[in-house]
Design a protein around this motif. Structure first.
Motif, PDB file in Angstrom:
ATOM      1  N   ASN A 110       0.833  -1.210   0.000  1.00 41.27           N
ATOM      2  CA  ASN A 110       0.000   0.000   0.000  1.00 41.27           C
ATOM      3  C   ASN A 110       0.866   1.258   0.000  1.00 41.27           C
ATOM      4  O   ASN A 110       0.573   2.228  -0.699  1.00 41.27           O
ATOM      5  CB  ASN A 110      -0.930   0.007   1.215  1.00 41.27           C
ATOM      6  CG  ASN A 110      -2.017  -1.037   1.112  1.00 41.27           C
ATOM      7  OD1 ASN A 110      -2.361  -1.464   0.010  1.00 41.27           O
ATOM      8  ND2 ASN A 110      -2.555  -1.455   2.248  1.00 41.27           N
ATOM      9  N   PHE A 111       1.937   1.213   0.818  1.00 44.38           N
ATOM     10  CA  PHE A 111       2.858   2.354   0.873  1.00 44.38           C
ATOM     11  C   PHE A 111       3.507   2.581  -0.486  1.00 44.38           C
ATOM     12  O   PHE A 111       3.616   3.720  -0.962  1.00 44.38           O
ATOM     13  CB  PHE A 111       3.922   2.097   1.940  1.00 44.38           C
ATOM     14  CG  PHE A 111       5.049   3.097   1.943  1.00 44.38           C
ATOM     15  CD1 PHE A 111       4.854   4.399   2.367  1.00 44.38           C
ATOM     16  CD2 PHE A 111       6.318   2.726   1.508  1.00 44.38           C
ATOM     17  CE1 PHE A 111       5.893   5.318   2.368  1.00 44.38           C
ATOM     18  CE2 PHE A 111       7.361   3.638   1.507  1.00 44.38           C
ATOM     19  CZ  PHE A 111       7.143   4.939   1.937  1.00 44.38           C
ATOM     20  N   LYS A 112       3.925   1.488  -1.129  1.00 50.31           N
ATOM     21  CA  LYS A 112       4.579   1.612  -2.438  1.00 50.31           C
ATOM     22  C   LYS A 112       3.625   2.184  -3.480  1.00 50.31           C
ATOM     23  O   LYS A 112       4.007   3.037  -4.294  1.00 50.31           O
ATOM     24  CB  LYS A 112       5.096   0.246  -2.892  1.00 50.31           C
ATOM     25  CG  LYS A 112       5.900   0.306  -4.189  1.00 50.31           C
ATOM     26  CD  LYS A 112       6.477  -1.062  -4.549  1.00 50.31           C
ATOM     27  CE  LYS A 112       7.334  -0.956  -5.808  1.00 50.31           C
ATOM     28  NZ  LYS A 112       7.911  -2.270  -6.176  1.00 50.31           N
ATOM     29  N   TYR A 118       8.495   7.790  -6.028  1.00 54.01           N
ATOM     30  CA  TYR A 118       9.691   6.989  -5.752  1.00 54.01           C
ATOM     31  C   TYR A 118       9.726   5.721  -6.606  1.00 54.01           C
ATOM     32  O   TYR A 118       8.695   5.071  -6.811  1.00 54.01           O
ATOM     33  CB  TYR A 118       9.751   6.553  -4.285  1.00 54.01           C
ATOM     34  CG  TYR A 118       9.569   7.674  -3.290  1.00 54.01           C
ATOM     35  CD1 TYR A 118      10.119   8.939  -3.508  1.00 54.01           C
ATOM     36  CD2 TYR A 118       8.852   7.463  -2.113  1.00 54.01           C
ATOM     37  CE1 TYR A 118       9.954   9.958  -2.580  1.00 54.01           C
ATOM     38  CE2 TYR A 118       8.684   8.472  -1.178  1.00 54.01           C
ATOM     39  CZ  TYR A 118       9.232   9.724  -1.424  1.00 54.01           C
ATOM     40  OH  TYR A 118       9.063  10.736  -0.513  1.00 54.01           O
ATOM     41  N   GLU A 119      10.919   5.397  -7.054  1.00 55.46           N
ATOM     42  CA  GLU A 119      11.164   4.070  -7.628  1.00 55.46           C
ATOM     43  C   GLU A 119      11.829   3.245  -6.535  1.00 55.46           C
ATOM     44  O   GLU A 119      12.945   3.558  -6.110  1.00 55.46           O
ATOM     45  CB  GLU A 119      12.079   4.154  -8.850  1.00 55.46           C
ATOM     46  CG  GLU A 119      12.355   2.803  -9.476  1.00 55.46           C
ATOM     47  CD  GLU A 119      13.398   2.874 -10.589  1.00 55.46           C
ATOM     48  OE1 GLU A 119      14.014   1.832 -10.870  1.00 55.46           O
ATOM     49  OE2 GLU A 119      13.608   3.972 -11.142  1.00 55.46           O
ATOM     50  N   LEU A 238       9.795  12.329   4.268  1.00 52.15           N
ATOM     51  CA  LEU A 238       9.783  11.011   4.893  1.00 52.15           C
ATOM     52  C   LEU A 238       9.635  11.163   6.408  1.00 52.15           C
ATOM     53  O   LEU A 238      10.317  11.981   7.030  1.00 52.15           O
ATOM     54  CB  LEU A 238      11.076  10.248   4.584  1.00 52.15           C
ATOM     55  CG  LEU A 238      11.342   9.912   3.107  1.00 52.15           C
ATOM     56  CD1 LEU A 238      12.722   9.274   2.967  1.00 52.15           C
ATOM     57  CD2 LEU A 238      10.260   8.990   2.558  1.00 52.15           C
ATOM     58  N   ILE A 239       8.774  10.382   7.003  1.00 48.08           N
ATOM     59  CA  ILE A 239       8.572  10.463   8.453  1.00 48.08           C
ATOM     60  C   ILE A 239       9.815   9.941   9.173  1.00 48.08           C
ATOM     61  O   ILE A 239      10.338   8.867   8.851  1.00 48.08           O
ATOM     62  CB  ILE A 239       7.340   9.649   8.879  1.00 48.08           C
ATOM     63  CG1 ILE A 239       6.078  10.250   8.267  1.00 48.08           C
ATOM     64  CG2 ILE A 239       7.217   9.602  10.398  1.00 48.08           C
ATOM     65  CD1 ILE A 239       4.829   9.408   8.503  1.00 48.08           C
ATOM     66  N   ILE A 274      14.929   3.240  -1.818  1.00 48.62           N
ATOM     67  CA  ILE A 274      14.486   4.233  -2.805  1.00 48.62           C
ATOM     68  C   ILE A 274      15.605   4.420  -3.833  1.00 48.62           C
ATOM     69  O   ILE A 274      16.633   5.035  -3.558  1.00 48.62           O
ATOM     70  CB  ILE A 274      14.139   5.577  -2.135  1.00 48.62           C
ATOM     71  CG1 ILE A 274      12.984   5.369  -1.149  1.00 48.62           C
ATOM     72  CG2 ILE A 274      13.755   6.627  -3.183  1.00 48.62           C
ATOM     73  CD1 ILE A 274      12.591   6.635  -0.402  1.00 48.62           C
ATOM     74  N   LYS A 275      15.410   3.832  -4.999  1.00 45.70           N
ATOM     75  CA  LYS A 275      16.441   3.880  -6.042  1.00 45.70           C
ATOM     76  C   LYS A 275      16.417   5.223  -6.786  1.00 45.70           C
ATOM     77  O   LYS A 275      17.443   5.683  -7.298  1.00 45.70           O
ATOM     78  CB  LYS A 275      16.221   2.733  -7.025  1.00 45.70           C
ATOM     79  CG  LYS A 275      16.378   1.353  -6.375  1.00 45.70           C
ATOM     80  CD  LYS A 275      15.790   0.243  -7.205  1.00 45.70           C
ATOM     81  CE  LYS A 275      16.517   0.067  -8.512  1.00 45.70           C
ATOM     82  NZ  LYS A 275      16.020  -1.140  -9.241  1.00 45.70           N
ATOM     83  N   LYS A 276      15.236   5.843  -6.832  1.00 47.03           N
ATOM     84  CA  LYS A 276      15.108   7.128  -7.515  1.00 47.03           C
ATOM     85  C   LYS A 276      13.919   7.858  -6.948  1.00 47.03           C
ATOM     86  O   LYS A 276      12.882   7.264  -6.651  1.00 47.03           O
ATOM     87  CB  LYS A 276      14.923   6.909  -9.022  1.00 47.03           C
ATOM     88  CG  LYS A 276      15.061   8.162  -9.853  1.00 47.03           C
ATOM     89  CD  LYS A 276      15.021   7.830 -11.347  1.00 47.03           C
ATOM     90  CE  LYS A 276      15.221   9.089 -12.166  1.00 47.03           C
ATOM     91  NZ  LYS A 276      15.164   8.790 -13.624  1.00 47.03           N
ATOM     92  N   HIS A 277      14.062   9.184  -6.737  1.00 52.11           N
ATOM     93  CA  HIS A 277      12.928   9.972  -6.240  1.00 52.11           C
ATOM     94  C   HIS A 277      12.796  11.254  -7.030  1.00 52.11           C
ATOM     95  O   HIS A 277      13.649  11.585  -7.881  1.00 52.11           O
ATOM     96  CB  HIS A 277      13.071  10.264  -4.746  1.00 52.11           C
ATOM     97  CG  HIS A 277      14.369  10.894  -4.340  1.00 52.11           C
ATOM     98  ND1 HIS A 277      14.557  12.254  -4.385  1.00 52.11           N
ATOM     99  CD2 HIS A 277      15.536  10.362  -3.877  1.00 52.11           C
ATOM    100  CE1 HIS A 277      15.778  12.526  -3.944  1.00 52.11           C
ATOM    101  NE2 HIS A 277      16.388  11.408  -3.638  1.00 52.11           N
TER     102      HIS A 277
END
Length: 280
Positions: A110-112, A118-119, A238-239, A274-277
């Protein structure tokens, strides 16, 4: 043991055979006759109690053997039931683990799905450094999955840390509670910026310290701290955790706050890299 004793007592068996032979002879000889002789009557008188005793003993022996056999069968049945119970208990534990893993993975998925900017690459925690609080972890994804040094690591609960070393199929992650870690953070409500550091003091081990906060900042316990995006390693928003205590530095020009991370590092099992944001 009783059966073996009886079988080995030859004298007893001789007596039994003689009695049986006499009784058989009397039975055969009196067939077709109306009465019995005095000798036969004497023999019957002697033999009858012995016959009764032998019959009772034989019946008791048979019952004893049957009881022993039943006990043996019950023991085998008991062992078999114990094996089945053990297998059932193992299945219950396995199913419970699958249920908990399924729940965690659903939350991560769900988060993803919600993190469109984000990748991310999912990974499992396969190692921890030995200590009361684990300052580094090992995950099962590495260069073959496109993981590189300084990539941010998160869960659906918040920020975990950053990659500091990689192999083909593994990566080492420095957690934000490590004293070597530094994350640019921001108090969400007041927008005050600071740096999140891991704690050295054993009393506050497992918490983070947010330093370089302005003395006039109006931060309060319970305020949410997020990543500010400064520095380029960690994407903004990000928390990180919540403020639990606020103190002034010795020079009283700055404040610092103790922050309780939102991630439970003691129970960390799955993460995202996180590979890419969006900032890259």
């Amino acid at each position: 043991m009783v059966l073996n004793t009886i079988l080995k007592n030859k004298r007893l068996w001789v007596i039994v055979i003689i009695i049986a032979a006499l009784f058989l002879a009397i039975t055969v000889s009196k067939s077709g006759r109306k009465g019995i002789t005095g000798l036969e009557n004497s023999v019957i008188t002697v033999v009858k109690p012995l016959q009764k005793a032998v019959f009772s003993g034989t019946r008791g022996l048979i019952e004893f053997v049957e009881t022993i056999t039943q006990i043996g069968n019950l023991k085998e049945e008991n062992l078999e039931l114990k094996k089945k119970l053990s297998l059932l208990e193992s299945d219950i534990v396995r199913l419970k683990e699958l249920e908990l893993e399924n729940q965690r993975l659903r939350e991560m998925l769900n988060f993803k799905e919600q993190s469109h900017l984000y990748e991310m690459e999912g990974a499992k925690v396969i190692g921890r450094n030995p200590g009361n609080w684990f300052e580094t972890i090992l995950i099962d994804k590495g260069q073959d999955s496109g993981i590189a040094v300084n990539m941010a690591v998160v869960t659906d609960k918040g920020l975990v840390g950053r990659v500091i070393d990689t192999g083909r199929n593994w990566s080492k992650v420095l957690l934000i509670i490590d004293q070597r870690s530094a994350v640019s953070g921001m108090v969400q409500r007041t927008r005050d910026n600071g740096v999140i550091k891991g704690q050295i003091d054993p009393i506050d081990m497992g918490n983070c310290k947010m330093i370089y906060l302005p003395a006039e900042s109006n931060i309060l316990p319970g305020d949410l701290v997020i990543s500010s995006g400064l520095g380029g390693i960690f994407p903004k928003g990000l928390i990180i955790g919540k403020i639990i205590e606020i103190k002034k530095e010795e020079n009283e020009l700055l404040k610092y706050a103790l922050v309780r991370p939102s991630v439970d590092f003691q129970r960390l099992e799955e993460v995202f890299v996180i590979k890419k944001h969006g900032d890259q």
